[in-house]
Design a protein around this motif. Structure first.
Motif, PDB file in Angstrom:
ATOM      1  N   UNK A  30       0.850  -1.188   0.000  1.00  0.00           N
ATOM      2  CA  UNK A  30       0.000   0.000   0.000  1.00  0.00           C
ATOM      3  C   UNK A  30       0.887   1.240   0.000  1.00  0.00           C
ATOM      4  N   UNK A  31       0.311   2.339  -0.432  1.00  0.00           N
ATOM      5  CA  UNK A  31       1.010   3.624  -0.383  1.00  0.00           C
ATOM      6  C   UNK A  31      -0.020   4.702  -0.086  1.00  0.00           C
ATOM      7  N   UNK A  55       5.277  12.027   8.232  1.00  0.00           N
ATOM      8  CA  UNK A  55       3.840  11.876   8.464  1.00  0.00           C
ATOM      9  C   UNK A  55       3.407  10.422   8.309  1.00  0.00           C
ATOM     10  N   UNK A  56       2.512   9.993   9.180  1.00  0.00           N
ATOM     11  CA  UNK A  56       2.062   8.603   9.168  1.00  0.00           C
ATOM     12  C   UNK A  56       0.598   8.517   9.594  1.00  0.00           C
ATOM     13  N   UNK A  66      -0.564  -0.491  13.854  1.00  0.00           N
ATOM     14  CA  UNK A  66       0.352  -0.310  12.730  1.00  0.00           C
ATOM     15  C   UNK A  66       0.512   1.180  12.511  1.00  0.00           C
ATOM     16  N   UNK A  67       1.739   1.629  12.338  1.00  0.00           N
ATOM     17  CA  UNK A  67       2.041   3.019  12.023  1.00  0.00           C
ATOM     18  C   UNK A  67       2.627   3.012  10.611  1.00  0.00           C
ATOM     19  N   UNK A  73       5.872   3.172  -0.081  1.00  0.00           N
ATOM     20  CA  UNK A  73       5.228   1.871  -0.269  1.00  0.00           C
ATOM     21  C   UNK A  73       5.574   0.970   0.907  1.00  0.00           C
ATOM     22  N   UNK A  74       4.552   0.341   1.468  1.00  0.00           N
ATOM     23  CA  UNK A  74       4.698  -0.470   2.666  1.00  0.00           C
ATOM     24  C   UNK A  74       3.874  -1.741   2.522  1.00  0.00           C
ATOM     25  N   UNK A  75       4.407  -2.859   2.992  1.00  0.00           N
ATOM     26  CA  UNK A  75       3.637  -4.103   3.015  1.00  0.00           C
ATOM     27  C   UNK A  75       2.909  -4.203   4.350  1.00  0.00           C
TER      28      UNK A  75
END
Length: 90
Positions: A30-31, A55-56, A66-67, A73-75
């Motif tokens: 996801x992004x 920023x998160x 989850x942060x 892009x993060x799994x």
């Protein structure tokens, strides 16, 4: 109908169990969008040796957090991706 409050131990166990379940799920890339101007500004500060707080968005699932950094892009587990999609963040 009476509402039963959970003990601290029950809350902790729920969070740990949820974390295990989420870890076993298929992962989705996801992004979360981050505007270009903000991203450039943050990257320039990093290059200049300044400390920045990227920023998160936080996603909580039964006490498990989850942060997820914006613009990267993060799994994440399928459930977390679904929550982000339902909330309009991706």
């Amino acid at each position: 109908m009476a509402v039963r409050q959970m003990s601290e131990a029950e809350i902790d166990k729920t969070a740990v169990d949820t974390g295990k379940e989420l870890s076993a799920q298929p992962k989705v890339k996801v992004k979360i969008p981050l505007d270009v101007e903000t991203k450039r500004s943050l990257e320039n500060k990093i290059e200049a040796g300044q400390k920045v707080e990227w920023p998160a968005e936080q996603v909580w699932v039964n006490g498990y957090q989850y942060l997820i950094q914006k613009g990267k892009e993060t799994e994440v587990p399928q459930t977390v991706a679904e929550i982000l999609e339902q909330s309009g963040l991706i």
